[in-house]
Design a protein around this motif. Structure first.
Motif, PDB file in Angstrom:
ATOM      1  N   ILE A 117       0.860  -1.177   0.000  1.00 34.14           N
ATOM      2  CA  ILE A 117       0.000   0.000   0.000  1.00 34.14           C
ATOM      3  C   ILE A 117       0.894   1.223   0.000  1.00 34.14           C
ATOM      4  O   ILE A 117       1.765   1.366   0.865  1.00 34.14           O
ATOM      5  CB  ILE A 117      -0.922  -0.012   1.232  1.00 34.14           C
ATOM      6  N   ASP A 130       1.435   5.643  -0.530  1.00 39.13           N
ATOM      7  CA  ASP A 130       0.760   6.867  -0.122  1.00 39.13           C
ATOM      8  C   ASP A 130       1.416   8.078  -0.769  1.00 39.13           C
ATOM      9  O   ASP A 130       2.505   7.979  -1.360  1.00 39.13           O
ATOM     10  CB  ASP A 130       0.799   7.013   1.401  1.00 39.13           C
ATOM     11  N   SER A 172       4.452  -6.470   8.144  1.00 40.38           N
ATOM     12  CA  SER A 172       3.740  -5.249   8.526  1.00 40.38           C
ATOM     13  C   SER A 172       4.687  -4.106   8.851  1.00 40.38           C
ATOM     14  O   SER A 172       4.397  -2.941   8.547  1.00 40.38           O
ATOM     15  CB  SER A 172       2.828  -5.524   9.727  1.00 40.38           C
ATOM     16  N   ASP A 204       5.779  -2.536   5.699  1.00 42.43           N
ATOM     17  CA  ASP A 204       4.687  -1.755   5.117  1.00 42.43           C
ATOM     18  C   ASP A 204       4.538  -0.409   5.816  1.00 42.43           C
ATOM     19  O   ASP A 204       4.290   0.621   5.175  1.00 42.43           O
ATOM     20  CB  ASP A 204       3.371  -2.530   5.211  1.00 42.43           C
ATOM     21  N   GLY A 241      -6.296   6.824   6.141  1.00 41.15           N
ATOM     22  CA  GLY A 241      -6.769   5.447   6.086  1.00 41.15           C
ATOM     23  C   GLY A 241      -5.767   4.414   5.615  1.00 41.15           C
ATOM     24  O   GLY A 241      -6.028   3.211   5.720  1.00 41.15           O
ATOM     25  N   SER A 242      -4.613   4.841   5.115  1.00 42.50           N
ATOM     26  CA  SER A 242      -3.634   3.865   4.617  1.00 42.50           C
ATOM     27  C   SER A 242      -3.044   3.039   5.753  1.00 42.50           C
ATOM     28  O   SER A 242      -2.746   1.844   5.574  1.00 42.50           O
ATOM     29  CB  SER A 242      -2.526   4.580   3.839  1.00 42.50           C
ATOM     30  N   TYR A 243      -2.887   3.644   6.899  1.00 40.83           N
ATOM     31  CA  TYR A 243      -2.375   2.936   8.081  1.00 40.83           C
ATOM     32  C   TYR A 243      -3.304   1.775   8.449  1.00 40.83           C
ATOM     33  O   TYR A 243      -2.858   0.653   8.691  1.00 40.83           O
ATOM     34  CB  TYR A 243      -2.261   3.935   9.231  1.00 40.83           C
ATOM     35  N   LYS A 276      -5.334   0.197   6.544  1.00 40.52           N
ATOM     36  CA  LYS A 276      -5.281  -0.832   5.499  1.00 40.52           C
ATOM     37  C   LYS A 276      -4.080  -1.752   5.691  1.00 40.52           C
ATOM     38  O   LYS A 276      -4.168  -2.966   5.473  1.00 40.52           O
ATOM     39  CB  LYS A 276      -5.230  -0.172   4.124  1.00 40.52           C
ATOM     40  N   GLU A 311      -4.804  -4.059   8.668  1.00 43.61           N
ATOM     41  CA  GLU A 311      -5.823  -5.032   8.268  1.00 43.61           C
ATOM     42  C   GLU A 311      -5.209  -6.109   7.376  1.00 43.61           C
ATOM     43  O   GLU A 311      -5.536  -7.289   7.495  1.00 43.61           O
ATOM     44  CB  GLU A 311      -6.954  -4.328   7.532  1.00 43.61           C
ATOM     45  N   ARG A 312      -4.316  -5.700   6.513  1.00 44.25           N
ATOM     46  CA  ARG A 312      -3.675  -6.635   5.593  1.00 44.25           C
ATOM     47  C   ARG A 312      -2.938  -7.747   6.325  1.00 44.25           C
ATOM     48  O   ARG A 312      -2.896  -8.892   5.867  1.00 44.25           O
ATOM     49  CB  ARG A 312      -2.696  -5.855   4.704  1.00 44.25           C
ATOM     50  N   SER A 332      -5.358  -5.307  13.095  1.00 44.76           N
ATOM     51  CA  SER A 332      -6.242  -4.158  13.316  1.00 44.76           C
ATOM     52  C   SER A 332      -6.485  -3.867  14.787  1.00 44.76           C
ATOM     53  O   SER A 332      -6.638  -2.705  15.190  1.00 44.76           O
ATOM     54  CB  SER A 332      -7.582  -4.381  12.611  1.00 44.76           C
TER      55      SER A 332
END
Length: 338
Positions: free
Chosen positions: A59, A61, A105, A108, A298-300, A302, A305-306, A310
């Motif tokens: 993801i 940004d 994570s 990311d 909202g990218s954080y 996501k 969640e990936r 969460s």
């Protein structure tokens, strides 16, 4: 700092608190060491498809000019953000199925931060024990590798929080154990990393047990995570205490292990996982601003969640230093007491 008008009370849920560390292992929070090569890419029982391949399609940004403006000139000069990670514990930071590409994570999150600051991500895989020296020497500019804040570390480094810090107790699926406190580990064989926050918790619990006249837990030490999990699955130990995200991952991708307890890494108070920087160089403020920007767009969410993380999301970031650590410790203690 963008958050200076917020009260400590409103930030108690994300407060950083004392999480004592056993020296000489200043770096220790968890003791990552397992290699994830060969892990299955299929959807796990929790519905997460863990991508363990080198092709991550992370993801991404957009640059946040306000956050980028906070980057110290000496760091921004080469256009890169050099990030250290240990690549030792799935799903946080580990080697992909090619046995060489660091993914997870933490990588990311590092990518989001670099994007927000308008810098190229430059990842340096380092041993867990080496990150303090490499950060102090300037070989790396920040560490994003499941590092928790504690009283010893704030004397040498500044921090920008980005995730809650929990430890998970694991047992075999046929075990009837459930861990809610010291009484539940009396007489049990528990694997734990030497010099870690989780070892500190267990040593404190053993003191409680001995004061009650009960048998303490027997702590077992292994060289790496792979050996630790083999000991647990084969019955040589009753429990393992390690990073909660990794425990959740194994519970959802294996048939022989389950999570039987959860404790904050800063017990008896609370703490968070944070990006580490040299003390006083100003980078922590830029990282915190970048994290906040990613939270807001909202990218954080996501990213977490990936990777099935969460529940460890925080509502905002905060810079923590030696100068304000005591206030956060106090706020966290009050929050736990309520």
């Amino acid at each position: 700092m963008q958050h200076s008008t917020r009260t400590l009370a409103s930030r108690a849920v994300t407060a950083f608190a004392l999480a004592a560390v056993v020296i000489p292992s200043l770096a220790a929070c968890s003791d990552p060491g397992a290699n994830a090569a060969g892990a299955s890419p299929a959807a796990a029982r929790n519905g997460i498809t863990y991508n363990t391949s080198p092709e991550q399609h992370r993801i991404r940004d957009q640059k946040d000019p306000a956050a980028a403006a906070k980057v110290p000139a000496a760091i921004a000069k080469d256009g890169k953000l050099t990030v250290a990670t240990s690549a030792g514990s799935i799903p946080l930071s580990f080697h992909a199925t090619d046995d060489k590409t660091p993914v997870g994570s933490e990588l990311d999150i590092a990518q989001l931060v670099a994007d927000k600051l308008g810098l190229e991500l430059d990842v340096k895989v380092t041993s867990w024990e080496s990150w303090p020296l490499k950060t102090q020497s300037g070989e790396v500019e920040t560490v994003i590798s499941n590092v928790g804040i504690n009283a010893d570390r704030v004397k040498l480094f500044d921090f920008a929080g980005y995730r809650a810090a929990f430890m998970g107790f694991e047992a075999r699926t046929d075990s009837t154990l459930q861990v809610n406190g010291a009484d539940d580990v009396s007489g049990k064989k528990i694997s734990v990393g030497s010099g870690t926050n989780q070892e500190k918790i267990l040593l404190a619990w053993n003191k409680e047990l001995e004061a009650k006249g009960k048998a303490p837990a027997r702590l077992e030490y292994y060289a790496n995570e792979a050996d630790t999990i083999l000991a647990l699955s084969s019955g040589r130990t009753d429990l393992n205490l390690g990073p909660y995200p990794s425990a959740v991952y194994r519970a959802n991708t294996r048939n022989d292990l389950k999570v039987v307890g959860k404790v904050n890494a800063g017990w008896p108070s609370t703490t968070l996982v944070a990006a580490v920087t040299q003390r006083g160089n100003g980078l922590a403020a830029a990282l915190s601003a970048a994290i906040d920007s990613a939270i807001q767009d909202g990218s954080y969410a996501k990213v977490l969640e990936r990777w099935g993380l969460s529940e460890e999301a925080v509502p905002s970031s905060q810079v923590v230093t030696a100068e304000n650590f005591a206030a956060y410790k106090d706020a966290a203690s009050k929050a736990v007491a309520k």
